[in-house]
Design an enzyme around this catalytic site. Structure first.
Site, short mmCIF file in Angstrom:
data_model
loop_
_atom_site.label_atom_id
_atom_site.label_comp_id
_atom_site.label_asym_id
_atom_site.label_seq_id
_atom_site.Cartn_x
_atom_site.Cartn_y
_atom_site.Cartn_z
N SER A 139 59.96 1.96 43.68
CA SER A 139 59.91 3.51 44.16
C SER A 139 58.82 4.45 43.64
CB SER A 139 61.04 4.36 44.12
OG SER A 139 60.65 5.41 44.42
N TYR A 155 65.25 8.69 37.54
CA TYR A 155 65.45 7.88 38.72
C TYR A 155 63.38 7.34 38.06
CZ TYR A 155 64.53 6.27 43.46
OH TYR A 155 64.33 5.01 44.25
N1 LIG Z 1 65.00 5.89 50.93
C1 LIG Z 1 63.95 6.34 50.99
O1 LIG Z 1 62.94 6.94 50.56
C2 LIG Z 1 63.45 5.58 49.49
C3 LIG Z 1 62.06 5.25 48.41
C4 LIG Z 1 61.81 4.64 47.89
C5 LIG Z 1 62.42 3.74 46.69
N2 LIG Z 1 64.03 3.12 47.62
C6 LIG Z 1 65.09 2.61 47.16
O2 LIG Z 1 65.33 1.70 47.76
C7 LIG Z 1 66.32 1.24 48.17
C8 LIG Z 1 67.21 1.38 49.23
O3 LIG Z 1 66.76 2.47 49.23
P1 LIG Z 1 68.16 3.06 50.33
O4 LIG Z 1 67.29 4.25 50.47
O5 LIG Z 1 68.23 2.06 51.30
O6 LIG Z 1 69.39 3.43 50.06
P2 LIG Z 1 71.43 3.98 50.34
O7 LIG Z 1 70.86 3.89 51.70
O8 LIG Z 1 71.64 5.37 49.20
O9 LIG Z 1 71.19 2.72 50.07
C9 LIG Z 1 71.39 2.00 49.02
C10 LIG Z 1 72.73 0.65 48.86
O10 LIG Z 1 72.68 0.90 47.54
C11 LIG Z 1 74.28 0.15 47.37
N3 LIG Z 1 74.41 0.18 45.93
C12 LIG Z 1 74.42 1.22 44.97
N4 LIG Z 1 75.33 1.28 43.70
C13 LIG Z 1 76.23 0.04 44.03
C14 LIG Z 1 76.84 -0.57 42.65
N5 LIG Z 1 77.55 0.05 42.01
N6 LIG Z 1 76.81 -2.28 43.64
C15 LIG Z 1 76.27 -2.63 44.55
N7 LIG Z 1 75.88 -1.87 45.63
C16 LIG Z 1 75.34 -0.46 45.10
C17 LIG Z 1 74.93 0.85 48.40
O11 LIG Z 1 76.19 0.60 49.49
P3 LIG Z 1 77.91 0.80 48.38
O12 LIG Z 1 77.19 2.52 48.37
O13 LIG Z 1 78.14 0.67 49.70
O14 LIG Z 1 78.16 0.22 47.23
C18 LIG Z 1 73.67 0.93 49.11
O15 LIG Z 1 74.24 -0.03 50.17
C19 LIG Z 1 66.55 1.79 46.35
O16 LIG Z 1 66.92 0.61 45.54
C20 LIG Z 1 65.67 3.27 46.40
O17 LIG Z 1 65.62 3.24 45.41
C21 LIG Z 1 64.26 4.11 48.77
#
Ligand SMILES: NC(=O)c1ccc[n+]([C@@H]2O[C@H](COP(=O)([O-])OP(=O)(O)OC[C@H]3O[C@@H](n4cnc5c(N)ncnc54)[C@H](OP(=O)(O)O)[C@@H]3O)[C@@H](O)[C@H]2O)c1
Length: 236
Positions: A139, A155
């Site tokens: 991130s 984080y």
């Molecule tokens: N969205 C943004 O603006 C943004 C910005 C910078 C970086 N990121 C990074 O991009 C990645 C995806 O983010 P997102 O925004 O798509 O997040 P999200 O919608 O919260 O999705 C996170 C995913 O991680 C899974 N997860 C969490 N804990 C887990 C565990 N213990 N075991 C297995 N799966 C797990 C969740 O699935 P379950 O709940 O089904 O387990 C979910 O599918 C993350 O690493 C995040 O830090 C996102």
């Protein structure tokens, strides 16, 4: 190609599943929410007209205790992983004075130790691959010199640790021809973002980000190794 995508039940991971299967690639989809994961896999397979997506419902924080079970599941489905996308992540936004050590440990578990374990676990599955690419999803919050936000200390630190691991493993895994890179994402409109920054409208939808990430996973290892690439048009 076979791509192992963690965190595929929603957000960017679910969009990645669709992007890869639309181009005919196989995907191993991992996250805890079995129902959501199976729904994504079914939709991908329906659109592809064949079984390209495989759901592996699994809580990745159980990897230490259940590594054999997890490994056996990959072995039984494909036995090969061409690329690993460490996309699963957790975000808890609380000030330093309020966040518990358990929450802090969970952030490091999901955002740092799990990706590290998965790289080790997937390495043997990449042996015969012509791709061998690990993409760690970090991130801008953990990117050195970027704007920082209160409540995101653990984080951001966990993502910075994953950035550093990326640089180190790119060197360590050179002998095995495995390339390791990190994409430091800016804001994407997902549930994680909405929970952390209520009311914020991100400039990108998950599918737009996933399209770039698919290209990078398949093509980027020719150009990059051990790199932390900012992929952002906004802060956050
Ligand atoms: N969205 C943004 O603006 C943004 C910005 C910078 C970086 N990121 C990074 O991009 C990645 C995806 O983010 P997102 O925004 O798509 O997040 P999200 O919608 O919260 O999705 C996170 C995913 O991680 C899974 N997860 C969490 N804990 C887990 C565990 N213990 N075991 C297995 N799966 C797990 C969740 O699935 P379950 O709940 O089904 O387990 C979910 O599918 C993350 O690493 C995040 O830090 C996102």
């Amino acid at each position: 190609m076979v791509i192992l995508i963690t965190g595929a039940s929603r957000g960017i991971g679910a969009a990645l599943a669709r992007e890869f299967t639309e181009s005919g690639h196989g995907v191993l989809l991992v996250s805890r929410n079995r129902k959501a994961l199976e729904k994504i896999a079914e939709a991908c397979n329906r659109d592809a007209g064949k079984e390209l997506a495989h759901a592996i419902p699994f809580d990745l924080t159980d990897l230490t205790d259940l590594e054999e079970e997890f490994t056996a599941r990959i072995g039984a489905i494909t036995g090969t992983v061409d690329a690993l996308i460490n996309n699963a992540g957790n975000l808890i936004r609380k000030p330093m004075g309020e966040i518990s050590i358990d929450d802090a440990r969970n952030l490091f578990e999901v955002n740092f130790f799990v990706p590290a374990q998965l790289i080790r676990i997937c390495t043997p599955f990449m042996k015969d691959s012509t791709l061998k690419h690990v993409v760690n999803v970090t991130s801008m919050a953990g990117f050195q010199g970027s704007g920082k936000f209160s409540g995101l200390s653990y984080y951001s630190a966990s993502k910075a640790a994953l950035n550093s691991l990326t640089e180190c493993l790119a060197v360590e895994l050179k002998e095995e021809n495995i390339r390791v890179n990190a994409l430091a994402l800016g804001a994407v409109q997902t549930e994680m973002l909405a929970e952390a920054f209520p009311g914020l409208k991100a400039p990108l939808e998950p599918q737009q980000m996933a399209r770039f990430m698919k290209w990078f996973t398949l093509e980027g290892s020719v150009l990059f190794n051990g790199k932390i690439l900012p992929v952002s048009v906004s802060t956050p």
